[in-house]
Design a protein around this motif. Structure first.
Motif, PDB file in Angstrom:
ATOM      1  N   LEU A  72       9.629 -14.114   7.639  1.00 15.81           N
ATOM      2  CA  LEU A  72       9.880 -13.180   8.737  1.00 15.81           C
ATOM      3  C   LEU A  72      10.796 -11.994   8.393  1.00 15.81           C
ATOM      4  O   LEU A  72      10.400 -10.840   8.592  1.00 15.81           O
ATOM      5  N   GLU A  92       9.072  -9.577   6.128  1.00 14.37           N
ATOM      6  CA  GLU A  92       8.002  -8.843   6.813  1.00 14.37           C
ATOM      7  C   GLU A  92       8.543  -7.778   7.731  1.00 14.37           C
ATOM      8  O   GLU A  92       7.953  -6.707   7.888  1.00 14.37           O
ATOM      9  N   LEU A  93       9.685  -8.056   8.354  1.00 19.65           N
ATOM     10  CA  LEU A  93      10.278  -7.067   9.236  1.00 19.65           C
ATOM     11  C   LEU A  93      10.687  -5.819   8.463  1.00 19.65           C
ATOM     12  O   LEU A  93      10.722  -4.726   8.995  1.00 19.65           O
ATOM     13  N   GLY A 149       8.958  -4.856   5.866  1.00 19.42           N
ATOM     14  CA  GLY A 149       7.709  -4.327   5.294  1.00 19.42           C
ATOM     15  C   GLY A 149       7.439  -4.773   3.876  1.00 19.42           C
ATOM     16  O   GLY A 149       6.679  -4.108   3.147  1.00 19.42           O
ATOM     17  N   MET A 179       1.448 -12.213   6.739  1.00 14.73           N
ATOM     18  CA  MET A 179       1.575 -12.139   8.205  1.00 14.73           C
ATOM     19  C   MET A 179       2.185 -10.801   8.618  1.00 14.73           C
ATOM     20  O   MET A 179       3.377 -10.606   8.487  1.00 14.73           O
ATOM     21  N   SER A 180       1.374  -9.868   9.060  1.00 16.16           N
ATOM     22  CA  SER A 180       1.901  -8.579   9.481  1.00 16.16           C
ATOM     23  C   SER A 180       2.584  -8.772  10.833  1.00 16.16           C
ATOM     24  O   SER A 180       2.567  -9.847  11.400  1.00 16.16           O
ATOM     25  N   ARG A 181       3.185  -7.683  11.337  1.00 17.80           N
ATOM     26  CA  ARG A 181       3.860  -7.807  12.634  1.00 17.80           C
ATOM     27  C   ARG A 181       2.869  -8.163  13.734  1.00 17.80           C
ATOM     28  O   ARG A 181       3.188  -8.896  14.657  1.00 17.80           O
ATOM     29  N   LEU A 237       2.203 -11.674  13.525  1.00 15.33           N
ATOM     30  CA  LEU A 237       3.334 -12.407  14.079  1.00 15.33           C
ATOM     31  C   LEU A 237       3.195 -12.464  15.607  1.00 15.33           C
ATOM     32  O   LEU A 237       3.380 -13.508  16.228  1.00 15.33           O
ATOM     33  N   LEU A 284      15.507 -12.280  16.382  1.00 11.05           N
ATOM     34  CA  LEU A 284      14.767 -11.193  15.733  1.00 11.05           C
ATOM     35  C   LEU A 284      15.632  -9.943  15.627  1.00 11.05           C
ATOM     36  O   LEU A 284      15.606  -9.235  14.622  1.00 11.05           O
ATOM     37  N   LEU A 325      17.964 -10.409  12.869  1.00 10.56           N
ATOM     38  CA  LEU A 325      17.338 -10.249  11.552  1.00 10.56           C
ATOM     39  C   LEU A 325      16.951  -8.799  11.275  1.00 10.56           C
ATOM     40  O   LEU A 325      16.348  -8.491  10.249  1.00 10.56           O
ATOM     41  N   GLY A 326      17.245  -7.921  12.213  1.00  6.67           N
ATOM     42  CA  GLY A 326      17.045  -6.504  11.921  1.00  6.67           C
ATOM     43  C   GLY A 326      15.919  -5.835  12.683  1.00  6.67           C
ATOM     44  O   GLY A 326      15.552  -4.707  12.370  1.00  6.67           O
ATOM     45  N   CYS A 327      15.349  -6.498  13.692  1.00  9.83           N
ATOM     46  CA  CYS A 327      14.274  -5.881  14.490  1.00  9.83           C
ATOM     47  C   CYS A 327      14.887  -4.833  15.410  1.00  9.83           C
ATOM     48  O   CYS A 327      15.865  -5.114  16.104  1.00  9.83           O
ATOM     49  N   GLU A 330      10.682  -2.100  18.161  1.00 11.75           N
ATOM     50  CA  GLU A 330       9.854  -3.099  17.476  1.00 11.75           C
ATOM     51  C   GLU A 330       9.731  -4.360  18.324  1.00 11.75           C
ATOM     52  O   GLU A 330       8.682  -4.983  18.387  1.00 11.75           O
TER      53      GLU A 330
END
Lengths: 229, 827
Positions: A117, A120-121, A123, B1-3, B6, B290, B293-295, B299
Motif C-alpha cells: 500500500l 503504491e500510494l 506510485g 494493485m493500482s489505486r 485498491l 491512509l 501513510l501519506g494519502c 486522493e
C-alpha cells in the motif's frame, strides 16, 4: 525507494521551542512545552513517560500528524511548521514509517496488499516485488494472501513492520509496538524491529512505557507533564 | 494493485461484509422505479404521439363532425393523393339479452392508407396482418365483445338496423385514439353498410376522419389549400404537426406516476444518506491510516468516490434491468386502457434511470462521504478525534436541488416545481416537528413505565432525527396509498349514494324530431317516467364580444374543455328543473338570440350579462346575447346544458332530442325493444358507464399504487439503514444488558415495543394526514360528502405495527444471538 537524507547535516529532526496547548474552559492547557530536540540520522530514541505526559502529542508533532501551537519542527532539512496538511502527507509518504500498538492493518487487504500500500500510494511500480521480499524477510512468505483476520497478533505486527520498512523510511515512529502482544511475541517483534532498523539505517523514535525496551535505544527522552526531564 | 484496484478491493470487502447492502438496495429501488416510469412514459408518448404515419393510418387526416365538401376530395384526387375515410360513433349493441356500449368504426376501401390491421380467427396464434377492413355485410370486433354478448365467430350481429356476420377478431388497430370513447370495445364495419344501419342521421354524434396519403409536396399543397377552408369544428392531423394528444386521464396518470417515482427517490435517498453516514463513520480509522501513510485529501476523496461510482454503476445497471421488467408489469396493469401495440422504448429513457441512479447517489451520498476527506491522520493515535460534520446546507442543498430537477422533469413547469418543492418542504417540516413533539411527549411518560417499555421506547427516542426520518418515510408513503385507495372508492360510491332513488339511470341521445313523440309514447306505455326532452344542436363557442374565445381560456380549466369541443346547445321556454338564476332574468318575451349561461363556465371565461357570444353550428355562425347566468346541479342525472337559448334561436339548425329516464334493473329488457324500434337513438346506461369509469380509475390507481409499493420498500430501507446505523451501539448495549442478567426474551420484548411504537406512530400520523387531505379534497375540490373513515384508524396503525414491527425485529435479530463475552472482548 531509498530516501535521500539531507547530506549537509546529519541532524534529521530538529525542534525549537516546540509546544502544544489547547484552550479549555479552565484556561489554556499546555500539553507540551518548549521542546528543543536534535535527533541525528540513524539514531534510535526512546520516549518514555507516564500516561498523559505528552508522548503521543510529541510523536504526532514530529511525524507531522498534528501542528504545533508554537515552535518549529524541521524534518530532513524541511520545515513542517508552515506546511499544509497535504504537504505533510507527502513528507510522511517520503520519509516516515509507522508501527502502531494496534497494528492498524487494513482489514480487507491481504498481508501482501497491506505492505504494498504505501509504495503504491507513492506510485512505485515495483511494489509487489519489494513487498514480497520484505514479507519474506519478516518470516511471512507463507502468509502473503492472508487477511488480517487470518493472522495472529504477532503476525499482524510483523506485517505492520514490513509495511513500515518497505518504503525504506528515513525515520520510523513506533508507538508501543509490543503493547498488544504477550512478552514472548513482543520480544521477537522488538528483535525484528531493531534488526530491520540496523539494516536500513533508519532513525527510530520509539514510544514505550517499558524501561527495558527503552534501554535498547541509543538515547532516552523522559517526558513529564509536557516537559523533557 | 493500482489505486483504482485498491478502491475496488475495498469496495468488494465492504459489499461482502454487508456494509453497503442497504445503500445498494435503496439505490436499486430508486433506479428501478425511475427507469420503469421513464420507459413507461417514453413508450406511452411514442405510442400515443408517435410521429409515424401509421399512427394516423394516413399521412394527413381531416377530422370533421360532418362529411366534408366533395370539392376537397376532388382536389385531393387531382393531386394524386390516395384517399380513405372512417366514421366513428358510439352505439349500444344487444344480443342474447345482453347490452354493450361499443365504439363503432365504419371504414372505407383502402383503409388504412398507412400501417395495417391485425386480426385473428380464433386465438392470437393465428394473428394475421391485413391491409383492409371488413367486407360489406361482415363485421370485425374485439374479442371482449364476443364474451360480453355471448357470441362467436360466424354469428350474426345487429348494428342499428343492419345485420352483419362476425368474421374476424381485431387485435390491433393503427389509429386507435387514447380518448375515453376509445375505451369502449371496437366494432368495425364497412362504410357501405353504414347507411343501412340507420344510425347516422342529421344531428347524430359522429366523427368523420378523411384520410389522405401521397407525396410530400402534394400533401403540403393540399393542406395549405384546405386549411383556410376548415370550420372551427374541423381540424387536420398530420405527422408533422397537430399530433394527437394523449388522453387526459393517461396524461395525468403519467404525471402522477412521475411524481410518485420522485417520492421513491426521496425516500431511497434518505436511506442512502443514512447508510453512507454509517459507512463513513466506520471508515474513519482506515482513512486516518491512509492519511498517515501519506494519502492526500483529494486522493482519499477519489479513493472513496471511485468506489461509490463503481457501486452506482452496478446498482444502477441492475436497477435499469429490474425497471425494464417493472414497466412491463405496469403496461400489463394498464393494458385495457392502452393500445395493444406499444412502441419500443428509446435508449434515452432506459439511460434516464441510470442517470437518476448516479445523480441520486451523488446527491445523497456525496455530502456525508465528503467527511472522510477531513479525517485527521492524528486519529491513528487518538481514536476519539472525529472530522467535522458536512455542512447541513451542502447536504440539504444537494438533495433539494436534485429533487427539484426531477420534479421539473415531470411537470415541465418552473412555477409548479417551486410550488411542489416549497409545499413539500413545509409539509415535511411541519410533520417533522409534529413527530418531534410526539417523541418529546413520549419521553415525559418514560419514568412511569415498566422496564421493557422504558428500554423499548428509549430506542426510539435516543436518536430522534433518525426516528423522525423513518416515521416520515413510512407515513408519507402510507398517506399516498390511503388517499389513492379512498378517493377512488369514495368518488364512485358517494356519487352513487348521493343520487336520489329513482334518479334517471339511462340517457337517450340522438332522438330525431320525427321520432320524439313516438319515443315519448313508448316510454309512457311502459310506465317509464322520463325527464324533460331537450332539443340539442351541436355548436362551438368561438367568440366573446367579437374576440376569439382562446384569448379568455386558461389551460386545464373548464373553459378550455368547453371551448375545445362542440357543446350541446339547447333552447327552452321555461327555466329547466334544478336550475337557478343567479344573475339577470329568464326570458319572458319571444325574442330570439338570447342565451343563458352556466355560472362556472361564465366565471371561467369571464362572461357577463350583456356579452355577445358567437357560435358556429356546422358551417354557419350565429350570435346570442347573455341575458342570464344559471347555477345548476350536474349530478341530477338529467340533461344539463352550459348554454340554453331562447326559443326560436336555433330553429335553422338540425337538432336531435335528449332525455333521461329511470329503469329498474328488472326492466332492462325494455331497452331491447327501444333500441330495436329506434335504432338511431343511442342509449347510455349510466351504471355501465360508471362501471367502465370505475374500471379505468381502478387501473390507474393500481398503477400509481404499484409505484407506491416501491416507496414502501424504500421506506423499509430507511428503517434498516437507521437500525444498522445504531447496530454497533445496540449490540454493545445488548451484550451489557445480558451480562447484567437480562434474558433474551427481555431484549426481544424491548425490540418489539420499539418497532411497534414506530409503526403505530407512522400509521396514526398517516391516517390523520390522509383524513385532513381527503377532507380538503372532498369539500373544496370534488364536492362530495366527507365522512371520517373509522376503519382506517384501526387498519393503518395495525398494518404499521405489524409490518414495521416484524421488519425492525428482523433487522436487530443478531443482537440476541451475539455472545456477550465475544462482544465485550471485541471492544
Amino acid at each position: 525507494m531509498q530516501t535521500q537524507v539531507n547530506q549537509k547535516s546529519n541532524d534529521i529532526i530538529i525542534t525549537e521551542g516546540l509546544g502544544k496547548s489547547v484552550v479549555t474552559s479552565e484556561g489554556i492547557l499546555h500539553i507540551l512545552a518548549s521542546i528543543d530536540l536534535i535527533i541525528k540520522s540513524g539514531e534510535s530514541i526512546a520516549i518514555i513517560g507516564e500516561s498523559g505526559s505528552g508522548k503521543s502529542t510529541l510523536i504526532s508533532l514530529l511525524a507531522g500528524l498534528d501542528t504545533p501551537s508554537y515552535g518549529s519542527i524541521t524534518l530532513n532539512g524541511k520545515s513542517l511548521t508552515n506546511m499544509t496538511e497535504d504537504g505533510r502527507a507527502t513528507v510522511r509518504n517520503a520519509l516516515i514509517g509507522f508501527v502502531f500498538q494496534s497494528f492498524q492493518l487494513l482489514p480487507g487487504l491481504t498481508a501482501l496488499e497491506n505492505v504494498m500500500l504505501p509504495l503504491e500510494l507513492s506510485g512505485d511500480k515495483n511494489a509487489r516485488i519489494a513487498a514480497t521480499a520484505l514479507l519474506h524477510r519478516v518470516g511471512l512468505s507463507h502468509r502473503l494472501s492472508h487477511t488480517s483476520k487470518q493472522l495472529s497478533g504477532g503476525e499482524q505486527q510483523r506485517v505492520a513492520l514490513a509495511r513500515a520498512f518497505v518504503t525504506k523510511p528515513a525515520i520510523l515512529f513506533a508507538d508501543e509496538p509490543t503493547g498488544n502482544l504477550d512478552s514472548k511475541t513482543g520480544k521477537t517483534i522488538i528483535d525484528l524491529l531493531f534488526e530491520l532498523n540496523l539494516e536500513n539505517k533508519t532513525t527510530l523514535i520509539l514510544v514505550t512505557h517499558d524501561h527495558n525496551l527503552a534501554s535498547l535505544c541509543d538515547r532516552t527522552i523522559q517526558l513529564n507533564a509536557g516537559l523533557i526531564v | 494493485m493500482s489505486r483504482f484496484n485498491l478502491a475496488l478491493r475495498l469496495l468488494w470487502r465492504d459489499s461482502r461484509s454487508g456494509e453497503l447492502t442497504i445503500l445498494i438496495i435503496a439505490l436499486i429501488i430508486a433506479v428501478t422505479s425511475s427507469t420503469a416510469i421513464a420507459i413507461f412514459s417514453d413508450r406511452l408518448q411514442r405510442t400515443m404521439s408517435n410521429q409515424s404515419a401509421e399512427f394516423l393510418a394516413a399521412d394527413l387526416v381531416i377530422s370533421s363532425p360532418a362529411p366534408i365538401s366533395t370539392d376537397w376530395l376532388t382536389k385531393a384526387k387531382q393531386l394524386n393523393l390516395a384517399q380513405a375515410s372512417t366514421a366513428e360513433f358510439s352505439s349500444v349493441l344487444i344480443e342474447h339479452d345482453e347490452l354493450l356500449l361499443a365504439g363503432i368504426k365504419a371504414v372505407s376501401a383502402y383503409y388504412p392508407l398507412r400501417g395495417f390491421l391485425k386480426t385473428t380467427k380464433e386465438d392470437y396464434l393465428t394473428e394475421t396482418i391485413t391491409n383492409g377492413g371488413p367486407e360489406q355485410g361482415t363485421v370485425w370486433l374485439e374479442k371482449r365483445i364476443l364474451s360480453a354478448l355471448k357470441l362467436k365467430l360466424g354469428d350474426p350481429l345487429t348494428v342499428g338496423e343492419k345485420q352483419l356476420t362476425i368474421t374476424r377478431i381485431i387485435t390491433y388497430e393503427p389509429d386507435k385514439k387514447g380518448d375515453f370513447y376509445s375505451f369502449s370495445p371496437r366494432v368495425m364495419i364497412n362504410l357501405t353498410d353504414l347507411q343501412a344501419t340507420g344510425i347516422i342521421q342529421p344531428g347524430s354524434q359522429v366523427r368523420y376522419f378523411f384520410q389522405f396519403s401521397g407525396e410530400v409536396p402534394a400533401l403540403t399543397e393540399f393542406k395549405q389549400w384546405v386549411k383556410p377552408q376548415l370550420n372551427p369544428s374541423q381540424r387536420t392531423l398530420d405527422i408533422h404537426e397537430d399530433r394527437p394528444e394523449l388522453g387526459s386521464a393517461l396524461n395525468r396518470a403519467d404525471r402522477y406516476l412521475g411524481l410518485s417515482s420522485i417520492l421513491v427517490i426521496l425516500i431511497s435517498g434518505v436511506a442512502i444518506a443514512m447508510a453512507t453516514r454509517r459507512y463513513t463513520e466506520r471508515h474513519f480509522n482506515a482513512t486516518a491510516l491512509l492519511r498517515c501513510l501519506g494519502c492526500k485529501q483529494n486522493e482519499i476523496l477519489w479513493l472513496y468516490s471511485s468506489q461509490f461510482i463503481v457501486l452506482g454503476i452496478v446498482a444502477s445497471a441492475l436497477g435499469c434491468l429490474l425497471g425494464w421488467f417493472a414497466q412491463e408489469a405496469l403496461f400489463h396493469l394498464l393494458k385495457e386502457l392502452l393500445p395493444q401495440q406499444i412502441a419500443k422504448s428509446g435508449l434515452l429513457a432506459i439511460s434516464f434511470g441510470f442517470i437518476v441512479g448516479m445523480v441520486t447517489l451523488t446527491g445523497f451520498a456525496l455530502p456525508p462521504l465528503l467527511r472522510l476527506k477531513h479525517v485527521s491522520p492524528l486519529r491513528v493515535l487518538r481514536r476519539e478525534l472525529e472530522p467535522l460534520p458536512t455542512s447541513a446546507w451542502l447536504i440539504y442543498g444537494f438533495s433539494i436541488g436534485l429533487i427539484g430537477l426531477l420534479i421539473w422533469k415531470y411537470t415541465n413547469d418552473i412555477k409548479m416545481t417551486t410550488a411542489i418543492l416549497v409545499v413539500g418542504m413545509l409539509t415535511l417540516l411541519v410533520l417533522g416537528l409534529l413527530i418531534y413533539v410526539l417523541l418529546i411527549l413520549a419521553r415525559q411518560l418514560l419514568p412511569s413505565m415498566s422496564l421493557p417499555w422504558r428500554f423499548g421506547l428509549q430506542g426510539l427516542l435516543k436518536n430522534s432525527p433518525a426516528s423522525i426520518s423513518q416515521i416520515l418515510a413510512f407515513s408519507i408513503t402510507l398517506v399516498a396509498m390511503v388517499i389513492s385507495f379512498t378517493v377512488r372508492t369514495d368518488l364512485i360510491d358517494n356519487w352513487q349514494k348521493q343520487l336520489p332513488d329513482n334518479a334517471p339511470n339511462h340517457f337517450a341521445l340522438n332522438i330525431f324530431p320525427n321520432q320524439q313523440a313516438a319515443f315519448k309514447q313508448e316510454l309512457q306505455e311502459k310506465n317509464i317516467n322520463e325527464s324533460q326532452f331537450f332539443p340539442v344542436v351541436k355548436g362551438r363557442l368561438v367568440e366573446i364580444n367579437n374576440t376569439p374565445v382562446q384569448k379568455f381560456v386558461t389551460k386545464d380549466t373548464q373553459g378550455e374543455n368547453a371551448t375545445n369541443r362542440e357543446l350541446s346547445l339547447t333552447w327552452a321556454k321555461e327555466l329547466p328543473e334544478d336550475n337557478k338564476i343567479v344573475a339577470g332574468n329568464w326570458w319572458i318575451s319571444q325574442q330570439i338570440g338570447l342565451v343563458s349561461i352556466e355560472k362556472k363556465l361564465a366565471d371561467n371565461l369571464k362572461i357577463k350579462l350583456g356579452d355577445l357570444l358567437t357560435f358556429t353550428v356546422g358551417n354557419q355562425q350565429m350570435n346570442a346575447t347573455v341575458t342570464s347566468i344559471r347555477e345548476l346541479r350536474w349530478d341530477t342525472m338529467k340533461p344539463n346544458f352550459y348554454m340554453v337559448f331562447s326559443p326560436g334561436s336555433l330553429d335553422n339548425y338540425p337538432s336531435t332530442f335528449i332525455t333521461s329516464f329511470y329503469l329498474p334493473e328488472t326492466q332492462k329488457n325494455i331497452l331491447n325493444t327501444l333500441i330495436k324500434k329506434f335504432p338511431a337513438t343511442t342509449i347510455l346506461e349510466v351504471d355501465l358507464i360508471l362501471r367502465q369509469f370505475k374500471k379505468i380509475l381502478t387501473q390507474l390507481t393500481q398503477a400509481i399504487n404499484y409505484l407506491l409499493y416501491f416507496a414502501l420498500m424504500a421506506g423499509f430501507t430507511v428503517l434498516f439503514a437507521a437500525v444498522y446505523a445504531t447496530l454497533d451501539n445496540r449490540i454493545y448495549e445488548g451484550a451489557l444488558m445480558r451480562t447484567l442478567g437480562a434474558k433474551k426474551s427481555f431484549l426481544r420484548k424491548t425490540h418489539i415495543i420499539e418497532f411497534s411504537a414506530l409503526g403505530l406512530i407512522s400509521g396514526l400520523l398517516a391516517v390523520a394526514v390522509s383524513e385532513a387531505i381527503i377532507y380538503a379534497l372532498y369539500t373544496r375540490v370534488l364536492a362530495i360528502e366527507y365522512q371520517p373513515s373509522l376503519y382506517l384508524w384501526a387498519i393503518i396503525p395495525f398494518i404499521g405495527i405489524l409490518f414495521i414491527g416484524i421488519a425492525g425485529c428482523w433487522g436487530v435479530r443478531h443482537i440476541l444471538n451475539k455472545s456477550p463475552l465475544l462482544v465485550l472482548r471485541d471492544l
